[in-house]
Scaffold this motif. Structure first.
Motif, PDB file in Angstrom:
ATOM      1  N   TRP A 211     -10.617   1.367  26.665  1.00  0.00           N
ATOM      2  CA  TRP A 211     -10.952   2.163  27.850  1.00  0.00           C
ATOM      3  C   TRP A 211     -12.208   2.988  27.595  1.00  0.00           C
ATOM      4  O   TRP A 211     -13.096   3.071  28.462  1.00  0.00           O
TER       5      TRP A 211
ATOM      6  N   LYS B 272      -5.845   0.006  23.268  1.00  0.00           N
ATOM      7  CA  LYS B 272      -6.068   0.184  24.699  1.00  0.00           C
ATOM      8  C   LYS B 272      -6.920   1.413  24.966  1.00  0.00           C
ATOM      9  O   LYS B 272      -7.795   1.402  25.838  1.00  0.00           O
TER      10      LYS B 272
ATOM     11  N   ASN C 195     -15.570   2.477  29.865  1.00  0.00           N
ATOM     12  CA  ASN C 195     -15.807   3.495  30.881  1.00  0.00           C
ATOM     13  C   ASN C 195     -16.766   4.611  30.490  1.00  0.00           C
ATOM     14  O   ASN C 195     -17.328   5.261  31.378  1.00  0.00           O
TER      15      ASN C 195
ATOM     16  N   ASN D 179      -1.876   6.232  30.461  1.00  0.00           N
ATOM     17  CA  ASN D 179      -2.184   5.565  31.724  1.00  0.00           C
ATOM     18  C   ASN D 179      -2.270   4.062  31.506  1.00  0.00           C
ATOM     19  O   ASN D 179      -2.531   3.595  30.394  1.00  0.00           O
ATOM     20  N   THR D 180      -2.102   3.305  32.561  1.00  0.00           N
ATOM     21  CA  THR D 180      -2.128   1.845  32.440  1.00  0.00           C
ATOM     22  C   THR D 180      -3.488   1.328  31.987  1.00  0.00           C
ATOM     23  O   THR D 180      -3.575   0.235  31.416  1.00  0.00           O
ATOM     24  N   ASP D 181      -4.540   2.127  32.223  1.00  0.00           N
ATOM     25  CA  ASP D 181      -5.870   1.694  31.786  1.00  0.00           C
ATOM     26  C   ASP D 181      -6.142   2.018  30.323  1.00  0.00           C
ATOM     27  O   ASP D 181      -7.193   1.670  29.788  1.00  0.00           O
TER      28      ASP D 181
END
Length: 219
Positions: free
Chosen positions: A81, A77, A85, A26-28
């Motif tokens: 994340w 990345k 999160n 995912n982009t996140d």
């Protein structure tokens, strides 16, 4: 598994798998828990710390093997994340939550997260190495202080419930005895802590637990 081999063909196979994983990220920086093999569409959309950390660590290992920076960037990345999160800070310790709606946590999945962070402390190129190490140390302290039941009952607890209390309802604790030891051993190998593995060895309890299991030996 392919990375354990010195065969060039196996490294190529590992890269093929990794490239597919990169296409699903995912982009996140996260990944879903499961995908359909043919379409690549999400099958299970939940984002679990354990699988994400395990994929991230494999990508770091592939980066070390190949020098391809795409794999390291994807792992960074993913870790970023996770921290943004799912991290819960408890001052002298901390852990990654199972989801973003409550306080549930898994000792096994946090051990996998610590392994990824240890690798990134060593190999990251984004300047966040010390942050990754500090988070790994906090997870280690959470495992030792809150999840280790010994010495009277020498095993790791499964994790935390949704309200943040120790999960005493899940009685199957076998799998969780392995991953903390692997994380502790890797930290020792990397020289970032010095843990006596015998002091947190749930495998002894596991052997006793399994010995007490009765199997049907009749034909």
């Amino acid at each position: 598994a392919f990375l354990l081999s010195t065969d060039t063909q196996n490294t190529t196979s590992a890269r093929t798998i990794a490239n597919g994983i990169l296409s699903l990220q995912n982009t996140d920086g996260s990944w879903a828990e499961a995908y359909y093999t043919r379409s690549g569409n999400e099958k299970v959309s939940s984002k679990k710390i354990g699988p994400i950390a395990t994929v991230g660590r494999a990508l770091v290992e592939l980066y070390v093997k190949t020098g391809d920076g795409r794999y390291l960037n994807a792992a960074q990345k993913a870790a970023d994340w996770m921290i943004a999160n799912r991290w819960r800070d408890l001052t002298t310790k901390g852990y990654f939550k199972y989801n973003d709606t409550d306080l549930q946590a898994s000792a096994e999945e946090n051990s996998r997260a610590a392994l990824l962070l240890l690798y990134l402390n060593r190999y990251a190129n984004n300047g966040r190495n010390s942050e990754y190490l500090n988070k790994a140390k906090s997870v280690k302290e959470w495992l030792i202080q809150d999840m280790w039941k010994g010495p009277a009952y020498p095993y790791f607890e499964v994790g935390l419930t949704s309200i943040g209390s120790t999960d005493t309802y899940t009685t199957e604790r076998s799998d969780v005895q392995f991953m903390p030891l692997i994380a502790f051993a890797k930290g020792n190998e990397f020289g970032v802590w010095n843990i006596d593995l015998n002091a947190y060895n749930g495998l002894i309890w596991l052997e006793r637990y399994r010995v007490n299991t009765t199997y049907n030996t009749k034909a």
